[in-house]
Design an enzyme around this catalytic site. Structure first.
Site, short mmCIF file in Angstrom:
data_model
loop_
_atom_site.label_atom_id
_atom_site.label_comp_id
_atom_site.label_asym_id
_atom_site.label_seq_id
_atom_site.Cartn_x
_atom_site.Cartn_y
_atom_site.Cartn_z
N GLU A 74 50.00 55.11 33.60
CA GLU A 74 49.56 54.52 32.33
C GLU A 74 48.61 53.36 32.60
O GLU A 74 48.88 52.50 33.45
CB GLU A 74 50.78 54.01 31.53
CG GLU A 74 50.40 53.34 30.22
CD GLU A 74 51.59 52.66 29.55
OE1 GLU A 74 51.49 52.39 28.35
OE2 GLU A 74 52.60 52.41 30.24
N CYS A 78 54.76 56.50 28.03
CA CYS A 78 55.72 55.41 28.28
C CYS A 78 56.88 55.45 27.29
O CYS A 78 57.75 56.32 27.35
CB CYS A 78 54.99 54.07 28.23
SG CYS A 78 55.96 52.69 28.90
N LYS A 104 48.19 57.24 22.21
CA LYS A 104 49.60 56.94 21.99
C LYS A 104 49.88 56.74 20.50
O LYS A 104 49.19 55.97 19.82
CB LYS A 104 50.02 55.70 22.78
CG LYS A 104 51.51 55.41 22.75
CD LYS A 104 51.86 54.24 23.67
CE LYS A 104 53.37 54.02 23.73
NZ LYS A 104 53.72 52.90 24.63
#
Length: 521
Positions: A271, A388, A336
């Protein structure tokens, strides 16, 4: 001097907190999974015959014990990177723990406010349904914090077989039912005596046996399709990551590691591995795309960006084999969707940002991507992305799955949490997603725990934390579909609705019974 009754109540409060703290030991990295059942049994035993107000307090104390120990890793990021005085950081942490503890407090208050006198219906049907609703609530309010759901602790227990059928919350449901059975047969506090106790023990063993049997069913099977993947663990210190003088040393580090593994089908960076916005490095990405295509490899990397309207996004880009030629912005990317509160957006922004530097860090206000996005192409495979924190939201992952999905990929940077237990809990959550959906999960991180998880939730390969290494391994495709992937949480919602209807029926029946009137003749 405290009266004996107040001393007894204080002892109960401390015992509730101790039971809550013991629940943390059930999760990774400790993995003493039987302690979760002990922790829930302890709470339910203390709640027997308590008033709703007292039950709320005991639930709150239980929550204080669990979340003080279980999410202590959050303080690492506050202390190291928040720029706040210690007293302010501790106060913020105390507020977070107190907030999370309100959920078991709500359970305690409601479970003993239910007008249901029958203990079996109350603790074996209504209490499990109530616990599920409150857990779902915690996973939704303020975008949700579904960390430490009890079911996660059972990834290596006989109850793990429930996950492919009912998901992690199905395991939680069985845990709560088992805790209710134990509480009902506990001497002094329990309601069941004699043969009822033996029946409860038999029922509990039967639940465990069914769960174990479900674990022996192969809902999915491996195919003969394989890929060689290389997961780059750069181990870049968080304090150095965004320093301007470290930008090119970091990029060259990842490029050097990549060049050594051009023979892999897919190379994956963590990430936000690129310490710059995508719009600042279009030439870099173009050259990386060309090199990957030349070597017939797909490179997947995390990269932040800011659009023309000034909105920031946390993205994952796919470059090289199987992707169109790179032009900014990347034609194949994932943005995201489920953002981390305070880390990636600030609730009540106008109120909190002036209070502390923690709430005013650069790029601490991201915009969410769409809830459903196309899979990332990975050299002929389709990777479903969970960036994540998103790996903790099974419904979002399920919404993105389709018949062509080959694997789940989750990129993370747990360097924010140092040597705490947070990264291990994070890996445990990723393992549960693999078990629920019957798909391998690829986890690439900056400093660990980088891992490949098979379709049964088992670790196939890992890297040690805090070392610069590359994990090169084979990933195998699967065929078939798990019941959970097909139905999601629908069976659990049906359980909740049926339980609620049953509770209403019992309550109405009891209120209609004529009261007994005694007379003296």
């Amino acid at each position: 001097m405290k009266t004996p009754n107040r001393l007894y109540q204080s002892g109960q409060s401390l015992l509730a907190a101790a039971f809550g703290a013991s629940a943390t030991l059930a999760f990774s990295p400790f993995s003493y999974w039987p302690l979760m059942l002990v922790a829930l049994w302890g709470l339910f035993t203390l709640l027997q015959n308590a008033s709703p107000k007292r039950s709320a307090w005991l639930g709150f104390c239980w929550g204080l014990g669990q979340f003080t120990t279980g999410v202590s890793w959050v303080y690492v990021s506050i202390d190291h990177f928040g720029g706040m005085p210690a007293i302010a950081g501790l106060s913020l942490m105390a507020l977070l723990i107190a907030y999370l503890s309100l959920y078991p407090a709500l359970f305690g208050a409601l479970v003993n406010k239910l007008p249901i006198p029958q203990p079996d219906i109350k603790w074996l049907i209504l209490a499990p349904a109530l616990w599920l609703v409150i857990d779902w609530l915690r996973g939704w309010v303020f975008t949700g914090f579904p960390w430490l759901w009890p079911g996660y602790s059972q990834i290596d227990s006989p109850l793990a077989g429930i996950a492919p059928v009912l998901g992690v919350q199905g395991i939680t449901l069985v845990l709560v039912v088992l805790a209710g059975l134990l509480a009902l047969i506990t001497p002094r506090w329990g309601h069941w005596q004699g043969q009822a106790r033996y029946g409860a023990v038999a029922a509990g063993l039967g639940l465990v046996a069914v769960s174990y049997g479900l674990g022996s069913i192969n809902w999915v099977t491996k195919t003969d399709q394989q890929q060689q993947i290389s997961l780059l663990q750069g181990n870049v210190p968080q304090a150095l990551k965004w320093r301007p003088d470290q930008r090119w040393p970091t990029l060259m580090k990842y490029l050097d590691l990549t060049r050594q593994h051009w023979d892999s089908d897919v190379i994956i960076w963590p990430e936000a591995a690129v310490p710059a916005l995508e719009r600042e490095l279009p030439r870099f990405f173009s050259q990386l795309d060309q090199a990957a295509k030349h070597n017939q490899t797909t490179v997947i990397t995390g990269a932040l960006d800011q659009n023309e309207q000034g909105a920031y996004f946390n993205n994952v880009l796919a470059l090289g084999a199987g992707t169109p030629a790179y032009r900014y912005p990347a034609p194949t990317q994932y943005s995201k969707h489920h953002l981390l509160p305070f880390g990636e957006f600030v609730p009540f922004e106008g109120l909190l940002r002036p209070l502390a530097p923690l709430f005013n860090l650069p790029m601490s206000s991201f915009s969410p991507g769409e809830p459903v996005q196309p899979a990332l192409p990975a050299n002929g495979w389709d990777y479903i992305t969970a960036l994540c924190y998103e790996i903790a939201f099974p419904a979002q992952i399920r919404d993105n799955l389709n018949t062509d999905s080959d694997a789940i990929i989750t990129l993370s940077n747990d360097a924010w949490f140092g040597r705490s237990i947070g990264p291990w809990q994070h890996l445990e959550i990723a393992r549960m997603r693999a078990l629920e959906f019957g798909l391998p999960v690829i986890r690439a991180t900056n400093n660990g725990v980088t891992a490949l998880v098979d379709e049964h939730g088992k670790l196939e390969a890992t890297l040690p934390q805090f070392e610069t290494q590359v994990l090169t391994t084979q990933i195998t495709g699967t065929e078939g579909i798990t019941p959970y992937r097909q139905w999601g949480n629908t069976p659990l919602w049906l359980w909740v609705m049926i339980s609620g209807c049953l509770g209403v029926m019992v309550w109405r029946r009891d209120t209609r019974k004529p009261s007994k009137i005694s007379t003296n003749l």
